[in-house]
Design a protein around this motif. Sequence first.
Motif, PDB file in Angstrom:
ATOM      1  N   UNK A 206      30.990  10.275   5.180  1.00  0.00           N
ATOM      2  CA  UNK A 206      30.447   8.936   5.403  1.00  0.00           C
ATOM      3  C   UNK A 206      31.382   8.058   6.217  1.00  0.00           C
ATOM      4  N   UNK A 207      32.691   8.297   6.080  1.00  0.00           N
ATOM      5  CA  UNK A 207      33.663   7.459   6.790  1.00  0.00           C
ATOM      6  C   UNK A 207      33.466   7.546   8.303  1.00  0.00           C
ATOM      7  N   UNK A 208      32.961   8.686   8.780  1.00  0.00           N
ATOM      8  CA  UNK A 208      32.753   8.857  10.226  1.00  0.00           C
ATOM      9  C   UNK A 208      31.577   8.022  10.721  1.00  0.00           C
ATOM     10  N   UNK A 209      30.700   7.665   9.808  1.00  0.00           N
ATOM     11  CA  UNK A 209      29.478   6.947  10.151  1.00  0.00           C
ATOM     12  C   UNK A 209      29.656   5.434   9.992  1.00  0.00           C
ATOM     13  N   UNK A 210      30.790   5.023   9.405  1.00  0.00           N
ATOM     14  CA  UNK A 210      30.988   3.609   9.079  1.00  0.00           C
ATOM     15  C   UNK A 210      31.122   2.788  10.363  1.00  0.00           C
ATOM     16  N   UNK A 211      30.480   1.602  10.358  1.00  0.00           N
ATOM     17  CA  UNK A 211      30.471   0.770  11.568  1.00  0.00           C
ATOM     18  C   UNK A 211      31.643  -0.219  11.593  1.00  0.00           C
ATOM     19  N   UNK A 212      32.469  -0.263  10.518  1.00  0.00           N
ATOM     20  CA  UNK A 212      33.611  -1.192  10.474  1.00  0.00           C
ATOM     21  C   UNK A 212      34.622  -0.795  11.553  1.00  0.00           C
ATOM     22  N   UNK A 213      35.076  -1.777  12.361  1.00  0.00           N
ATOM     23  CA  UNK A 213      36.029  -1.458  13.438  1.00  0.00           C
ATOM     24  C   UNK A 213      37.268  -0.744  12.907  1.00  0.00           C
ATOM     25  N   UNK A 214      37.755  -1.151  11.732  1.00  0.00           N
ATOM     26  CA  UNK A 214      38.933  -0.511  11.150  1.00  0.00           C
ATOM     27  C   UNK A 214      38.710   0.976  10.911  1.00  0.00           C
ATOM     28  N   UNK A 215      37.538   1.305  10.386  1.00  0.00           N
ATOM     29  CA  UNK A 215      37.227   2.706  10.094  1.00  0.00           C
ATOM     30  C   UNK A 215      37.046   3.502  11.381  1.00  0.00           C
ATOM     31  N   UNK A 216      36.442   2.870  12.366  1.00  0.00           N
ATOM     32  CA  UNK A 216      36.249   3.562  13.648  1.00  0.00           C
ATOM     33  C   UNK A 216      37.618   3.912  14.245  1.00  0.00           C
ATOM     34  N   UNK A 217      38.556   2.949  14.181  1.00  0.00           N
ATOM     35  CA  UNK A 217      39.896   3.196  14.734  1.00  0.00           C
ATOM     36  C   UNK A 217      40.622   4.256  13.910  1.00  0.00           C
ATOM     37  N   UNK A 218      40.549   4.118  12.590  1.00  0.00           N
ATOM     38  CA  UNK A 218      41.316   5.027  11.719  1.00  0.00           C
ATOM     39  C   UNK A 218      40.829   6.474  11.817  1.00  0.00           C
ATOM     40  N   UNK A 219      39.549   6.651  12.199  1.00  0.00           N
ATOM     41  CA  UNK A 219      39.009   8.009  12.234  1.00  0.00           C
ATOM     42  C   UNK A 219      38.845   8.537  13.665  1.00  0.00           C
ATOM     43  N   UNK A 220      39.428   7.794  14.625  1.00  0.00           N
ATOM     44  CA  UNK A 220      39.220   8.150  16.038  1.00  0.00           C
ATOM     45  C   UNK A 220      39.620   9.599  16.330  1.00  0.00           C
ATOM     46  N   UNK A 221      40.740  10.045  15.734  1.00  0.00           N
ATOM     47  CA  UNK A 221      41.145  11.423  16.021  1.00  0.00           C
ATOM     48  C   UNK A 221      40.952  12.343  14.806  1.00  0.00           C
ATOM     49  N   UNK A 222      39.885  12.081  14.079  1.00  0.00           N
ATOM     50  CA  UNK A 222      39.545  12.941  12.938  1.00  0.00           C
ATOM     51  C   UNK A 222      39.181  14.333  13.451  1.00  0.00           C
ATOM     52  N   UNK A 223      39.378  15.366  12.640  1.00  0.00           N
ATOM     53  CA  UNK A 223      38.987  16.711  13.086  1.00  0.00           C
ATOM     54  C   UNK A 223      37.491  16.745  13.402  1.00  0.00           C
ATOM     55  N   UNK A 224      37.120  17.533  14.401  1.00  0.00           N
ATOM     56  CA  UNK A 224      35.724  17.604  14.835  1.00  0.00           C
ATOM     57  C   UNK A 224      34.982  18.678  14.052  1.00  0.00           C
ATOM     58  N   UNK A 225      33.818  18.304  13.568  1.00  0.00           N
ATOM     59  CA  UNK A 225      33.025  19.249  12.784  1.00  0.00           C
ATOM     60  C   UNK A 225      32.535  20.404  13.655  1.00  0.00           C
ATOM     61  N   UNK A 226      32.316  20.116  14.927  1.00  0.00           N
ATOM     62  CA  UNK A 226      31.784  21.157  15.822  1.00  0.00           C
ATOM     63  C   UNK A 226      32.776  22.322  15.958  1.00  0.00           C
ATOM     64  N   UNK A 227      34.074  21.975  15.898  1.00  0.00           N
ATOM     65  CA  UNK A 227      35.093  23.037  16.018  1.00  0.00           C
ATOM     66  C   UNK A 227      35.116  23.963  14.808  1.00  0.00           C
ATOM     67  N   UNK A 228      34.561  23.476  13.673  1.00  0.00           N
ATOM     68  CA  UNK A 228      34.673  24.273  12.456  1.00  0.00           C
ATOM     69  C   UNK A 228      33.405  25.005  12.057  1.00  0.00           C
ATOM     70  N   UNK A 229      32.445  25.105  12.979  1.00  0.00           N
ATOM     71  CA  UNK A 229      31.175  25.759  12.621  1.00  0.00           C
ATOM     72  C   UNK A 229      31.347  27.266  12.415  1.00  0.00           C
ATOM     73  N   UNK A 230      30.607  27.817  11.461  1.00  0.00           N
ATOM     74  CA  UNK A 230      30.626  29.271  11.263  1.00  0.00           C
ATOM     75  C   UNK A 230      29.802  29.930  12.381  1.00  0.00           C
ATOM     76  N   UNK A 231      29.844  31.227  12.459  1.00  0.00           N
ATOM     77  CA  UNK A 231      29.191  31.923  13.581  1.00  0.00           C
ATOM     78  C   UNK A 231      27.687  31.642  13.615  1.00  0.00           C
ATOM     79  N   UNK A 232      27.044  31.632  12.443  1.00  0.00           N
ATOM     80  CA  UNK A 232      25.586  31.424  12.416  1.00  0.00           C
ATOM     81  C   UNK A 232      25.234  30.004  12.871  1.00  0.00           C
TER      82      UNK A 232
END
Length: 421
Positions: A206-232
């Motif tokens: 949920x933190x990635x979806x938060x519209x608060x500027x602080x949260x947007x800044x704090x999560x700017x370099x969060x790990x990307x979910x796309x990089x962690x997808x399984x083969x399927x």
Amino acid sequence: MKITGIKGFSDVFPEEVESWQLAEAEARRILSVYNFAEIRIPILEKTELFSRSIGETTDIVEKEMYTFGDRDDNDALLTLRPEGTAGVVRAYVESEMYKFEPVRKLYYMGPMFRRERPQKGRLRQFHQIGAEALGRGDPFIDAEILLLLHDYLEALQLTEPSLQLNSLGCADCRPAYRARLLEFLRQRAAGLCDNCRRRIERNPLRALDCKEPGCIAATADAPSIIDGLCAACREHFDVVQRLLRETGVAYSLNPRMVRGLDYYCRTTFEWTSTRLGSQSAVAAGGRYDGLVEALGGPAIPGVGFALGVERLVLLLRALEPREATGPGLFIAWVGVNGRDWAFPLAHRLRQKGLSVELEGEARSLKSQMRRADKLKARSVLMVGDDELQKGKVILRNMANKQQEEISLANVETALLAKKVD
Ligand code: ATP
Ligand code: MG
């Protein structure tokens, strides 16, 4: 004392309704072209339906629902639906329609209710057009839904909104990503808003979806979910993207887009416009393979979208403010004989499908012409004693101001042939 409406619940007046009707009619046309059938579900459901499907730790369930008890204390709490997917899936499971045929493509339109702060493009009663494809786990149906929305916006000449795409993975690959994200968020907790800090342990995405500027800044370099997808999941996502490229639908990847529903998995998407201020999302949706099962049905996958009609109408009206259309014909009558001739004629023409307006009380011809003008009537038929005696009435085209005489004997056929409507 004057009674006012409720904050965030707005009236839609005729000038605007035209855009609504256009949006709805075009949606019905496209949805039926893509073989979706309409389902009409109740506005009120048991609260539990939404807390279980949308998720306890989402904004909607935590603070936005209109929930109340029925008169009988023993009854379950009730909630005005904040979205349509839960109700559609509940109806699908409850009616066991999957027993006859699990693949169902359903759509709905109607009001939804969320107690948010009202602003432009954000209301407490708002309207959605949405569709759900149940029983299909393949990526082709994800692409079909995206193409449907693309075709719809294009048919309405709304080419500006852009498509953002993400994949949320599945039960196999999301837990590992979730753990990685949680680790990341714990380190950045100081920068997060109270809401996100409180929820990170239970729902870190949920933190990635938060519209608060602080949260947007704090999560700017969060790990990307796309990089962690399984083969399927990667394969599924690749096919969706390939189908979009092959059909020429532009999109961009947004690994931060996690959407508000807990049951989303794999494909998620949002169509956003830069012309809507901070309420930029016009339509959104995604895949929810666990939802049918979570609501008591078999393990049947699903994918769907919901589109905000108010926001769509804002875009449509900015495009070209549509003139409200008036009646095709205004019959201006003078004198009792004129009236007694005009009234039944109006009825016959209306029965033939012409839109006709006329006064009920005697007025001067001049004041009737003013009214016809105000109503934006496209033509005016004038009749009084003189005309009845001569056997000819006058038809005035309000656009080019041309007048012509029409013989009484065939006035009805003449008007119908002229398509004054
Ligand atoms: P937002 O990020 O704008 O709050 P959301 O993620 O809550 O949107 P969804 O639940 O996905 O929205 O609903 C789908 C669409 O319904 C949105 O893209 C938007 O167009 C519309 N919508 C959602 N909430 C509102 C609201 N309160 N008022 C008007 N339209 C809304
Ligand atoms: Mg919202």
